[in-house]
Design a protein around this motif. Structure first.
Motif, PDB file in Angstrom:
ATOM      1  N   ALA A   1      40.938  26.553  42.724  1.00  0.00           N
ATOM      2  CA  ALA A   1      40.272  26.558  44.028  1.00  0.00           C
ATOM      3  C   ALA A   1      41.286  26.521  45.159  1.00  0.00           C
ATOM      4  N   ARG A   2      42.345  25.736  45.005  1.00  0.00           N
ATOM      5  CA  ARG A   2      43.391  25.682  46.046  1.00  0.00           C
ATOM      6  C   ARG A   2      44.060  27.037  46.194  1.00  0.00           C
ATOM      7  N   LEU A   3      44.325  27.693  45.083  1.00  0.00           N
ATOM      8  CA  LEU A   3      44.944  29.021  45.139  1.00  0.00           C
ATOM      9  C   LEU A   3      43.997  30.016  45.781  1.00  0.00           C
ATOM     10  N   GLU A   4      42.732  29.928  45.441  1.00  0.00           N
ATOM     11  CA  GLU A   4      41.738  30.836  46.014  1.00  0.00           C
ATOM     12  C   GLU A   4      41.701  30.698  47.539  1.00  0.00           C
ATOM     13  N   ASP A   5      41.822  29.465  48.042  1.00  0.00           N
ATOM     14  CA  ASP A   5      41.821  29.229  49.482  1.00  0.00           C
ATOM     15  C   ASP A   5      43.055  29.821  50.157  1.00  0.00           C
ATOM     16  N   LYS A   6      44.145  29.949  49.421  1.00  0.00           N
ATOM     17  CA  LYS A   6      45.398  30.462  49.979  1.00  0.00           C
ATOM     18  C   LYS A   6      45.578  31.961  49.748  1.00  0.00           C
ATOM     19  N   MET A   7      44.629  32.594  49.066  1.00  0.00           N
ATOM     20  CA  MET A   7      44.782  34.014  48.724  1.00  0.00           C
ATOM     21  C   MET A   7      44.949  34.869  49.962  1.00  0.00           C
ATOM     22  N   ILE A   8      45.703  35.915  49.807  1.00  0.00           N
ATOM     23  CA  ILE A   8      45.938  36.882  50.867  1.00  0.00           C
ATOM     24  C   ILE A   8      44.611  37.571  51.209  1.00  0.00           C
ATOM     25  N   ASP A   9      44.363  37.803  52.501  1.00  0.00           N
ATOM     26  CA  ASP A   9      43.107  38.455  52.875  1.00  0.00           C
ATOM     27  C   ASP A   9      43.198  39.957  52.606  1.00  0.00           C
TER      28      ASP A   9
END
Length: 124
Positions: free
Chosen positions: A24-32
């Motif tokens: 979930a933390r990685l998903e929040d930081k994913m490139i748009d």
């Protein structure tokens, strides 16, 4: 591993994945999406040998279309087309001096990307 000693590209059936909080933390930081498309466009531009040669020449010094055409052994029309493509991606910029247009790399980031990629290729 299969018989060719290649690493399997999918998770084993028993894989539970990473901890949910980590994913979930990685998903929040994913490139748009917009940034991902722009980045892909940059690398697509670097995927053409002619454009790579133009960038390499401009890494050495600012040049006009005539000089780039001479160095690459290409017609000015073809070089102008590639320069327009590179300019639209903000890889190169132009400066007018009288009737002559000079091209250079847009900024230090382009130089860094290019030089680091060259160093990576030459690394043994």
């Amino acid at each position: 591993m299969n018989s060719n000693n290649e690493i399997q590209e999918t998770c084993d059936e028993t894989c539970q994945g990473s901890e949910a909080s980590e994913a979930a933390r990685l998903e929040d930081k994913m490139i748009d999406e917009h940034t991902a498309v722009d980045l892909a466009d940059l690398f697509r531009a670097l995927g053409d040998p002619t454009r790579v040669k133009i960038i390499y020449a401009l890494l050495q010094q600012e040049l006009c279309v005539h000089d780039i055409s001479t160095v690459l052994g290409m017609g000015q029309s073809a070089v102008s087309h590639q320069l327009r493509y590179l300019r639209n991606l903000r890889i190169v910029k132009r400066r007018k001096a009288g009737k002559t247009v000079f091209y250079s790399l847009d900024d230090g980031h382009i130089e860094q990307i290019f030089v680091q990629t060259l160093q990576h290729l030459k690394h043994e």
